[in-house]
Enzyme design. Structure first.
Site, PDB file in Angstrom:
ATOM      1  N   ARG A 119     -25.361   9.180 121.228  1.00  0.00           N
ATOM      2  CA  ARG A 119     -24.088   9.008 121.927  1.00  0.00           C
ATOM      3  C   ARG A 119     -24.284   9.294 123.411  1.00  0.00           C
ATOM      4  NH1 ARG A 119     -23.224  11.878 117.151  1.00  0.00           N
ATOM      5  NH2 ARG A 119     -21.740  10.932 115.678  1.00  0.00           N
TER       6      ARG A 119
ATOM      7  N   HIS B  66     -21.039   2.583 123.530  1.00  0.00           N
ATOM      8  CA  HIS B  66     -20.975   3.048 122.140  1.00  0.00           C
ATOM      9  C   HIS B  66     -21.455   1.973 121.167  1.00  0.00           C
ATOM     10  CE1 HIS B  66     -19.652   5.898 119.088  1.00  0.00           C
ATOM     11  NE2 HIS B  66     -19.142   4.886 118.417  1.00  0.00           N
TER      12      HIS B  66
ATOM     13  N   ARG C 195     -24.902   2.149 119.485  1.00  0.00           N
ATOM     14  CA  ARG C 195     -25.135   2.845 118.213  1.00  0.00           C
ATOM     15  C   ARG C 195     -25.144   1.848 117.066  1.00  0.00           C
ATOM     16  NH1 ARG C 195     -24.717   8.001 117.089  1.00  0.00           N
ATOM     17  NH2 ARG C 195     -23.093   7.908 115.474  1.00  0.00           N
TER      18      ARG C 195
ATOM     19  N   HIS D  73     -24.257  11.427 110.923  1.00  0.00           N
ATOM     20  CA  HIS D  73     -23.019  11.336 110.163  1.00  0.00           C
ATOM     21  C   HIS D  73     -23.126  12.137 108.875  1.00  0.00           C
ATOM     22  CE1 HIS D  73     -21.019   8.634 112.785  1.00  0.00           C
ATOM     23  NE2 HIS D  73     -21.826   7.620 112.568  1.00  0.00           N
TER      24      HIS D  73
ATOM     25  N   TYR E 183     -21.467   1.094 111.102  1.00  0.00           N
ATOM     26  CA  TYR E 183     -22.436   0.727 112.130  1.00  0.00           C
ATOM     27  C   TYR E 183     -23.476  -0.276 111.655  1.00  0.00           C
ATOM     28  CZ  TYR E 183     -20.547   4.554 114.870  1.00  0.00           C
ATOM     29  OH  TYR E 183     -19.705   5.367 115.571  1.00  0.00           O
TER      30      TYR E 183
END
Length: 368
Positions: A206, A312, A315, A338, A347
């Site tokens: 991130r 973002h 990712r 996560h 994702y």
């Protein structure tokens, strides 16, 4: 032994005693101030209240102004929940905004026991709008977690947040992850601009995690980047602390073709010391600013020709590339930081190359 149906009020067996409740002249439901040890005691209390109703002397129970009574209402209980949670400054600020702006103005003055599913649905459909799906999801999820605590503490019988799929966000746009060729074009940029973006695109870091990296977090001999902290900004203040969740503390493998470029970059850094930031600000001591990272990413989008991608979104690119190599769900969870497999699924994407490969393989079945 079966009991006759009562004409006034109701009595229910609860852990620790009997609960008595009734509907007052004002149409509101009231509970006895405590549980009764025996059913006959609860019967006696209801009989006394019924007598007051029949004689016209009944008055609504006065609301206590003590701390305990405040926790009977959503506003008091919710604020206590947020205050007691171990949150990062950024998350605390976000929760407080959602609470004060979207939840409490409508539901704050409602007693917890009167928060029925229908009331929650009306709030969800009228106050929370479809044009801000992420905000809608986070507001509902926050309320659901607060009422889950109320249920666990015995303040309500069951969590009234029961809207199916309300905690999910439908993707509002299709994301085409960056390809390896597009990401490798970033190697033509100055290292200070290209490498922070490459660590996001290949390793799934991130923005705050990239800015928070220190030199000790980069292990070039093992080819690993240790994510141990992140940088957030709240109310004009910069905070340096652990990632948002425990799962965010992780070790991520660095694709080998990036290691020589990282080694060359580190060798040229002006300030020595393993505690120094990997991507320092202009003073060489403080971390790279948000503005500097935005500028670096603006240059990266021009080089790659992917003006459609946000930082973002990188990712998504990292997860997609890892998935193409055959990474398992557990490996993707670890890489992305996560706690659940459901978050990882958000994702994962089928890019052009994988779609073409899949179609080609399916076509081969027709030739058999």
């Amino acid at each position: 032994m079966a009991h006759k149906r009562r004409l006034f009020g109701s009595i229910e067996r609860r852990p620790g005693g009997y609960r008595a409740r009734y509907v007052g002249v004002d149409g509101r439901r009231y509970d006895a101030p405590h549980l009764f040890l025996t059913r006959i005691d609860a019967e006696g209390w209801l009989s006394e209240v019924h007598r007051e109703v029949l004689q016209g002397t009944w008055r609504p129970p006065q609301r206590d102004t003590g701390q305990g009574s405040e926790l009977e209402f959503l506003s008091g209980f919710a604020r206590r929940c947020i205050a007691e949670r171990d949150l990062t400054p950024r998350t605390r600020e976000e929760y407080e905004k959602l609470l004060e702006n979207l939840i409490l103005p409508t539901l704050g003055d409602v007693q917890l026991r009167f928060l029925e599913p229908d009331r929650i649905r009306r709030w969800y459909s009228t106050v929370l709008t479809d044009d801000k799906p992420t905000q809608r999801k986070h507001s509902y999820s926050l309320l659901r977690s607060i009422l889950r605590e109320a249920e666990e503490e015995g303040l309500i019988e069951r969590n009234p947040c029961r809207i199916r799929n309300a905690g999910r966000v439908r993707r509002t746009r299709d994301i085409e992850p960056a390809s390896p060729v597009e990401l490798n074009r970033l190697l033509d940029l100055p290292a200070r601009q290209g490498l922070p973006v490459l660590l996001a695109g290949w390793c799934g870091l991130r923005a705050g995690e990239v800015r928070g990296l220190r030199r000790r977090d980069l292990d070039l001999s093992e080819g690993v980047v240790h994510v141990r902290q992140a940088i957030t900004r709240t109310k004009g203040e910069v905070h340096i602390g652990p990632p948002k969740t425990t799962a965010g503390i992780r070790d991520v493998g660095i694709p080998p073709h990036l290691l020589p470029h990282l080694a060359k970059y580190v060798a040229k850094l002006p300030v020595a010391g393993r505690d120094g930031f990997l991507f320092p600000g202009q003073d060489g001591v403080s971390p790279m600013s948000e503005k500097a990272l935005r500028y670096a990413y603006d240059q990266a989008r021009k080089v790659t020709g992917r003006e459609d991608l946000t930082f973002h979104d990188l990712r998504h690119s990292a997860a997609s590339l890892a998935g193409m190599t055959g990474a398992t769900t557990a490996e993707l969870k670890s890489m992305m930081g996560h706690a659940t497999a459901g978050m990882v699924e958000r994702y994962q994407h089928a890019n052009r190359a994988s779609r073409a490969r899949l179609a080609e393989n399916m076509s081969k079945l027709a030739d058999q």
